[in-house]
Design an enzyme around this catalytic site. Structure first.
Site, PDB file in Angstrom:
ATOM      1  N   ASP A  77       8.122   6.026  42.464  1.00 18.41           N
ATOM      2  CA  ASP A  77       9.229   5.363  41.772  1.00 18.41           C
ATOM      3  C   ASP A  77       8.712   4.175  40.960  1.00 18.41           C
ATOM      4  O   ASP A  77       9.171   3.916  39.847  1.00 18.41           O
ATOM      5  CB  ASP A  77      10.274   4.872  42.782  1.00 18.41           C
ATOM      6  N   TYR A 131       7.100   5.318  37.810  1.00 18.06           N
ATOM      7  CA  TYR A 131       8.142   5.749  36.883  1.00 18.06           C
ATOM      8  C   TYR A 131       8.798   4.529  36.227  1.00 18.06           C
ATOM      9  O   TYR A 131       8.942   4.457  35.003  1.00 18.06           O
ATOM     10  CB  TYR A 131       9.193   6.579  37.625  1.00 18.06           C
ATOM     11  N   SER A 148      39.598  31.050  34.805  1.00 19.88           N
ATOM     12  CA  SER A 148      39.230  30.877  36.206  1.00 19.88           C
ATOM     13  C   SER A 148      38.865  32.250  36.766  1.00 19.88           C
ATOM     14  O   SER A 148      38.885  33.242  36.052  1.00 19.88           O
ATOM     15  CB  SER A 148      40.331  30.198  36.987  1.00 19.88           C
ATOM     16  N   GLU A 162      25.847  34.949  43.330  1.00 19.58           N
ATOM     17  CA  GLU A 162      25.399  33.556  43.427  1.00 19.58           C
ATOM     18  C   GLU A 162      26.428  32.737  44.174  1.00 19.58           C
ATOM     19  O   GLU A 162      27.578  33.150  44.320  1.00 19.58           O
ATOM     20  CB  GLU A 162      25.181  32.989  42.025  1.00 19.58           C
ATOM     21  N   LYS A 186      29.251  29.967  44.927  1.00 26.73           N
ATOM     22  CA  LYS A 186      30.298  29.299  44.149  1.00 26.73           C
ATOM     23  C   LYS A 186      30.272  27.832  44.554  1.00 26.73           C
ATOM     24  O   LYS A 186      30.590  27.487  45.698  1.00 26.73           O
ATOM     25  CB  LYS A 186      31.647  29.923  44.464  1.00 26.73           C
ATOM     26  N   ARG A 231      37.015  20.903  32.316  1.00 29.00           N
ATOM     27  CA  ARG A 231      37.681  22.195  32.162  1.00 29.00           C
ATOM     28  C   ARG A 231      39.104  21.991  31.631  1.00 29.00           C
ATOM     29  O   ARG A 231      39.573  22.751  30.795  1.00 29.00           O
ATOM     30  CB  ARG A 231      37.721  22.916  33.506  1.00 29.00           C
ATOM     31  N   CYS A 287      64.518   9.637  71.242  1.00 29.02           N
ATOM     32  CA  CYS A 287      65.754   9.223  71.907  1.00 29.02           C
ATOM     33  C   CYS A 287      65.661   7.816  72.505  1.00 29.02           C
ATOM     34  O   CYS A 287      66.607   7.361  73.155  1.00 29.02           O
ATOM     35  CB  CYS A 287      66.143  10.229  72.974  1.00 29.02           C
ATOM     36  N   CYS A 295      66.508  14.837  76.253  1.00 25.52           N
ATOM     37  CA  CYS A 295      65.973  14.358  74.968  1.00 25.52           C
ATOM     38  C   CYS A 295      66.197  15.425  73.894  1.00 25.52           C
ATOM     39  O   CYS A 295      65.743  16.562  74.041  1.00 25.52           O
ATOM     40  CB  CYS A 295      64.481  14.060  75.094  1.00 25.52           C
TER      41      CYS A 295
HETATM   42  S1  IVH Z   1      31.606  31.938  37.050  1.00 24.61           S
HETATM   43  C1  IVH Z   1      35.191  33.068  33.794  1.00 24.61           C
HETATM   44  N1  IVH Z   1      29.983  30.945  38.806  1.00 24.61           N
HETATM   45  O1  IVH Z   1      34.697  28.345  40.090  1.00 24.61           O
HETATM   46  C2  IVH Z   1      34.875  32.218  34.949  1.00 24.61           C
HETATM   47  N2  IVH Z   1      32.069  29.868  38.542  1.00 24.61           N
HETATM   48  O2  IVH Z   1      37.374  29.736  40.046  1.00 24.61           O
HETATM   49  C3  IVH Z   1      33.478  32.451  35.404  1.00 24.61           C
HETATM   50  N3  IVH Z   1      32.361  27.913  39.995  1.00 24.61           N
HETATM   51  O3  IVH Z   1      35.989  27.196  37.086  1.00 24.61           O
HETATM   52  C4  IVH Z   1      33.177  31.526  36.489  1.00 24.61           C
HETATM   53  N4  IVH Z   1      30.398  28.010  40.957  1.00 24.61           N
HETATM   54  O4  IVH Z   1      34.232  25.771  38.268  1.00 24.61           O
HETATM   55  C5  IVH Z   1      31.188  30.817  38.245  1.00 24.61           C
HETATM   56  N5  IVH Z   1      28.413  30.205  40.329  1.00 24.61           N
HETATM   57  C6  IVH Z   1      29.598  30.070  39.743  1.00 24.61           C
HETATM   58  C7  IVH Z   1      30.473  29.033  40.086  1.00 24.61           C
HETATM   59  C8  IVH Z   1      31.717  28.970  39.472  1.00 24.61           C
HETATM   60  C9  IVH Z   1      31.535  27.353  40.880  1.00 24.61           C
HETATM   61  C10 IVH Z   1      33.709  27.425  39.728  1.00 24.61           C
HETATM   62  C11 IVH Z   1      33.930  27.126  38.301  1.00 24.61           C
HETATM   63  C12 IVH Z   1      35.118  27.917  37.877  1.00 24.61           C
HETATM   64  C13 IVH Z   1      35.743  28.247  39.174  1.00 24.61           C
HETATM   65  C14 IVH Z   1      36.457  29.558  39.043  1.00 24.61           C
END
Ligand code: IVH
Length: 671
Positions: A35, A38, A84, A116, A118, A139, A409, A429
């Site tokens: 650090d 850097y 979404s 992958e 979420k 978003r 009560c 009660c």
């Molecule tokens: S793909 C067309 N991949 O989940 C939408 N979304 O419910 C394709 N999210 O708004 C979304 N990890 O904020 C995708 N590996 C991932 C994600 C991911 C988190 C969130 C993202 C999205 C929401 C959808």
């Protein structure tokens, strides 16, 4: 080379080096200098730029926190809407999704899926033009978000310039690592600000702040999960993530390719396993059709792309904030402290209350209003507070103390003998009576479905009903006179009350909620008595010998039944019910087959099963097995359905009972 040329070169070198170190530190998590080293490079760059302001470019590492605070955020349009994801908690839906994808593609087309995690944070859009980061936005509603470019620039893992000239639009998740949240909350507490309930709220809140200097102090991280525009980069999603990672952009790096249903399901299980050890929160796995061409072919509905779905893991734990602690009175008069919470998603439902059990548990946990807590779905449905984050406590809220008087009560409360529970001393009660009636009407007891909680409350409040027996004195005019009660629902309620008169004695005894007597014991007791009339005809001696002879009835159960039968109050209630012709004779059940396939084995049944629990009980008994309401020392099998409480499983383990499924039980019965 002139001195001037030398310094100019040194400037370029510093910019390059610092960018590389940022990438190593923030993206690869693999720094190669200390650090201090850097900081020395950084200071040198700052000094150089101070003497040569004309060399400063917008993508210099010193320009991450350039902007002044703004007065508000500006709205920007997403050229391609941020949709979404369709989501599910069931594997069947996932199999359906794969089937739909196959149906939407030309016959015989090869399908590959990219899986992958979420990430559970705040989603953002990032735009690069001519190799420079030019815009970041939230978003928002999907078509319009807010311009958060200045805030995004402060996120150190995000390169301000990349070696790719073409237009590039990315979608990413901004998160805060779990371990960093505590620090953020401690800082907030110092300023007297309320803590963030979870990393997601912390990330989302940080992104929308107006002063980038404050944002810069937040430990924000970003992980790209989609390349929306950058057609020259790759032909598939997985490949596009790898290409942008090679450009130095932060990706989660956890995508894997799967080719069939089995490997998709296996990969989901692996992601679920792995996510506990990740530094950020994830709430599911995303399954995406990998090929961009196939994504195009599949297109989207008004809301979701048809080429992706999220499989959500049902969180067993979540964190939230206690807004109030209230005290509820249960059917036995016991006072239960309940935490009212900021609503939070837990195992697929929204939770806004959690039981704190009793004064002892409450005192041990030391939960206070405003506290940051972890809740868990331990029992079948009721969430519990399992941990309090004392470090995040703001100020010094007073410890919660249980009331000296019943909140319903006003009668004094007392502790009976060794019990921890405080109880209201008023046998009439209204809160306890109300809960007793609700319990009486439950499906597994008297099954009075026209009798909702709101109606019961009115019946008790207006004084129309003082105990379960008085339900049978109701008539149409009395019910119609109540608030919000139409003719039809009054008639419905009345019909279902009348129909419940015909329930066998076991149902009635279950509904009365005699201590230690669950549906199984009630059934045995009803078998022994035959009818309510006969039960009331027992002398105390007769009752004692008969009840003590029932298989599985220990001293506590026997005493509880005798108390109920001969205490003036409860006996009075039984007589009142008899006078109103409630309950019918208990149909006698064929003695359990001594030679049946389950002969000699003892069972407890728990959780949500494919059929009513009583049916399973009946089947076990008919096959010669014994059933108990609770897991006891001599229980050999715990038949577990879905959503089984952890405490049941732990007790089973303690007593060495084997946990089996409904299917295994069926196999045992078949022999
Ligand atoms: S793909 C067309 N991949 O989940 C939408 N979304 O419910 C394709 N999210 O708004 C979304 N990890 O904020 C995708 N590996 C991932 C994600 C991911 C988190 C969130 C993202 C999205 C929401 C959808």
């Amino acid at each position: 080379m002139t001195d001037h040329e030398h310094t100019l070169e040194r400037h370029a070198e510093l910019v390059r080096e610092i960018r590389q170190h940022d990438h190593r530190y923030y993206v690869l998590d693999d720094p190669v200098i200390s650090d201090q080293q850097y900081d020395a490079l950084y200071r040198e760059l700052v000094d150089l730029e101070r003497s040569h302001p004309e060399w400063v470019t917008s993508d210099s590492p010193t320009q991450r926190v350039g902007a002044e605070p703004r007065s508000g955020l500006v709205t920007v349009e997403h050229v391609i809407p941020m949709m979404s994801l369709d989501n599910t908690y069931s594997e069947e839906d996932l199999v359906d999704f794969i089937r739909r994808v196959r149906g939407g593609l030309p016959t015989g087309a090869e399908m590959t899926f990219c899986l992958e995690p979420k990430l559970d944070g705040a989603s953002v859009e990032l735009v690069y033009e001519g190799g420079r980061f030019v815009q970041g936005s939230t978003r928002g509603d999907g078509t319009h978000g807010e311009d958060i470019t200045a805030n995004m620039r402060t996120v150190r893992s995000l390169p301000l310039s990349i070696d790719h000239r073409g237009p590039l639009t990315l979608r990413a998740e901004v998160v805060i690592f779990r371990q960093d949240l505590a620090r953020v909350n401690a800082e907030r507490a110092e300023r007297g600000e309320p803590p963030f309930a979870n990393p997601r709220n912390a990330a989302a809140g940080s992104l929308r702040m107006l002063d980038p200097r404050v944002v810069a102090a937040r430990p924000l991280r970003i992980f790209v999960w989609q390349v929306v525009e950058g057609p020259t980069l790759a032909s598939s999603h997985g490949e596009s993530l790898e290409r942008i990672a090679a450009l130095g952009l932060p990706t989660h790096g956890r995508h894997r390719i799967c080719r069939d249903v089995e490997s998709v399901l296996a990969e989901i299980a692996r992601i679920d396993q792995e996510r506990r050890s990740l530094p950020y929160e994830t709430d599911g796995a995303v399954v995406k059709v990998d090929s961009f061409e196939q994504q195009q072919l599949l297109g989207s509905t008004a809301k979701f792309p048809r080429w992706a779905i999220a499989y959500k893991f049902s969180a067993e734990r979540a964190t939230t904030i206690v807004r109030a602690i209230v005290v509820q009175v249960g059917r036995t008069g016991a006072l239960t402290p309940v935490a009212q919470l900021d609503p939070v998603q837990l195992a697929g439902t929204t939770v806004s209350r959690a039981s704190l059990h009793n004064a002892q548990v409450l005192a041990d946990l030391d939960v206070r209003v405003g506290d940051h807590v972890t809740i868990e779905k331990a029992g079948e449905i009721i969430p519990q507070v399992v941990a309090v984050e004392y470090g995040a406590r703001v100020g010094d809220p007073p410890p919660f103390t249980m009331p000296k008087k019943c909140p319903a009560c006003d009668a004094p409360v007392e502790r009976r003998g060794e019990e921890v529970a405080l109880r209201c001393t008023n046998p009439d009660c209204p809160a306890a009576v109300q809960q007793a009636i609700v319990y009486f009407a439950k499906r597994f007891a008297m099954d009075i479905d026209g009798l909702g909680e709101a109606l019961v409350e009115q019946l008790v409040d207006t004084g129309l009903v003082h105990d379960v027996a008085e339900l049978y004195d109701l008539d149409l005019p009395k019910l119609v006179a109540l608030d919000r009660m139409g003719n039809k629902s009054a008639q419905n309620a009345l019909d279902s009350i009348t129909a419940s008169r015909a329930r066998p004695l076991a149902r009635l005894l279950t509904g009365l909620g005699i201590e230690h007597v669950g549906p199984v014991a009630a059934e045995q007791l009803a078998q022994a008595a035959g009818s309510l009339q006969k039960l009331l005809g027992w002398s105390p001696e007769q009752a004692e010998t008969t009840v003590a002879a029932i298989n599985g009835f220990g001293p506590k159960m026997v005493q509880s039944v005798l108390d109920f039968l001969f205490d003036t109050r409860t006996r009075g209630l039984l007589e009142k019910l008899r006078d109103r012709h409630v309950s019918t004779a208990q149909p006698s059940r064929p003695q359990t087959a001594a030679g049946g396939p389950l002969a000699g084995a003892s069972f407890c049944v728990t959780g949500v099963l494919s059929r009513p629990r009583e049916k399973v009980h009946e089947q076990i008994t008919l096959a010669g097995g014994q059933v108990h309401d609770k897991v006891k020392k001599d229980t050999q099998y715990l038949v577990a359905g879905e959503k089984v409480g952890r405490s049941k499983l732990e007790t089973a383990k303690k007593y060495g009972a084997r946990v089996i499924s409904e299917t295994e039980l069926a196999a045992m019965i078949r022999g």
